[in-house]
Design a protein around this motif. Structure first.
Motif, PDB file in Angstrom:
ATOM      1  N   ASN A 279       0.858  -1.179   0.000  1.00 41.83           N
ATOM      2  CA  ASN A 279       0.000   0.000   0.000  1.00 41.83           C
ATOM      3  C   ASN A 279       0.897   1.233   0.000  1.00 41.83           C
ATOM      4  O   ASN A 279       1.061   1.914   1.012  1.00 41.83           O
ATOM      5  N   VAL A 280       1.479   1.516  -1.149  1.00 39.38           N
ATOM      6  CA  VAL A 280       2.484   2.566  -1.285  1.00 39.38           C
ATOM      7  C   VAL A 280       1.903   3.950  -0.973  1.00 39.38           C
ATOM      8  O   VAL A 280       2.639   4.876  -0.651  1.00 39.38           O
TER       9      VAL A 280
ATOM     10  N   GLU B  15      -4.381   1.186  -5.707  1.00 40.04           N
ATOM     11  CA  GLU B  15      -4.761   0.920  -4.324  1.00 40.04           C
ATOM     12  C   GLU B  15      -3.726   0.039  -3.633  1.00 40.04           C
ATOM     13  O   GLU B  15      -3.374   0.246  -2.488  1.00 40.04           O
ATOM     14  N   ARG B  16      -3.239  -0.957  -4.354  1.00 37.33           N
ATOM     15  CA  ARG B  16      -2.200  -1.863  -3.844  1.00 37.33           C
ATOM     16  C   ARG B  16      -1.262  -2.194  -4.985  1.00 37.33           C
ATOM     17  O   ARG B  16      -1.667  -2.299  -6.139  1.00 37.33           O
ATOM     18  N   LEU B  17       0.019  -2.412  -4.670  1.00 33.02           N
ATOM     19  CA  LEU B  17       0.965  -2.892  -5.671  1.00 33.02           C
ATOM     20  C   LEU B  17       0.817  -4.409  -5.734  1.00 33.02           C
ATOM     21  O   LEU B  17       1.096  -5.104  -4.753  1.00 33.02           O
ATOM     22  N   THR B  18       0.367  -4.898  -6.875  1.00 29.66           N
ATOM     23  CA  THR B  18       0.075  -6.326  -7.008  1.00 29.66           C
ATOM     24  C   THR B  18       0.693  -6.966  -8.244  1.00 29.66           C
ATOM     25  O   THR B  18       0.662  -8.185  -8.368  1.00 29.66           O
ATOM     26  N   GLU B  19       1.238  -6.141  -9.166  1.00 33.01           N
ATOM     27  CA  GLU B  19       1.774  -6.741 -10.393  1.00 33.01           C
ATOM     28  C   GLU B  19       2.881  -5.890 -11.001  1.00 33.01           C
ATOM     29  O   GLU B  19       2.944  -4.677 -10.800  1.00 33.01           O
TER      30      GLU B  19
ATOM     31  N   GLU C 283       2.747   1.644 -11.723  1.00 37.87           N
ATOM     32  CA  GLU C 283       3.563   2.838 -11.535  1.00 37.87           C
ATOM     33  C   GLU C 283       2.933   3.777 -10.516  1.00 37.87           C
ATOM     34  O   GLU C 283       1.726   3.734 -10.291  1.00 37.87           O
ATOM     35  N   TYR C 284       3.782   4.618  -9.926  1.00 32.07           N
ATOM     36  CA  TYR C 284       3.323   5.660  -9.019  1.00 32.07           C
ATOM     37  C   TYR C 284       4.381   6.757  -8.962  1.00 32.07           C
ATOM     38  O   TYR C 284       5.505   6.583  -9.440  1.00 32.07           O
ATOM     39  N   THR C 285       4.014   7.888  -8.383  1.00 32.93           N
ATOM     40  CA  THR C 285       4.911   9.028  -8.269  1.00 32.93           C
ATOM     41  C   THR C 285       5.061   9.402  -6.802  1.00 32.93           C
ATOM     42  O   THR C 285       4.073   9.495  -6.077  1.00 32.93           O
TER      43      THR C 285
END
Length: 152
Positions: A23-24, A42-46, A50-52
């Motif tokens: 949960n980044v 919402e969650r990193l799953t794969e 990407e996110y900032t």
């Protein structure tokens, strides 16, 4: 390229620690150098998500763009990031269950600092020692956050 590797033992089950990693969006809760996380799932799953991350270094606002490069749910999360042109790094976090029911969280960060203004800023900040302190601060923040969640 420079490498930093650190670990911390956490008095919380792996599932609790993994919840923080995947949960980044919660990163600002345990990373003092992070102001906010944008465009995160919402969650990193794969792989490929990407996110900032928006934060500060010596009062300068920096925006990092991250992409998940490997994931083994409940065990391993690896990301590749960049800040401005030429600064690239990889971040690998993995969990090791401990016999007492706690968790050892490992972090390995590989990074390259370029020349130019950003390289001068990094040199002025003592990039290597600062990166090590930041890695440890994030580990300590995850430890405190995870342990607080199991004592409630």
């Amino acid at each position: 390229m420079s490498t930093i590797e650190r670990s911390v033992d956490i008095a919380a089950p792996s599932a609790v620690v993994w919840d923080l990693l995947e949960n980044v969006r919660r990163l600002p809760e345990y990373s003092e150098s992070t102001d906010e996380v944008r465009d995160a799932p919402e969650r990193l799953t794969e792989v490929g998500q990407e996110y900032t991350q928006v934060g500060r270094l010596l009062g300068v606002k920096l925006t990092s763009h991250w992409r998940v490069t490997a994931i083994e749910p409940g065990r391993l999360l690896a990301n590749e990031g960049s800040v401005k042109a030429g600064v690239r790094y990889t971040l690998k976090q993995w969990l090791e269950p401990l016999p007492d029911g706690g968790t050892r969280l490992w972090i390995a960060m590989d990074y390259t600092v370029p020349g130019g203004w950003l390289g001068r800023l990094a040199a002025r900040a003592g990039a290597e020692s600062r990166a090590g302190r930041e890695a440890q601060a994030v580990l300590d923040g995850i430890k405190a956050t995870a342990e607080a969640s199991v004592t409630r």
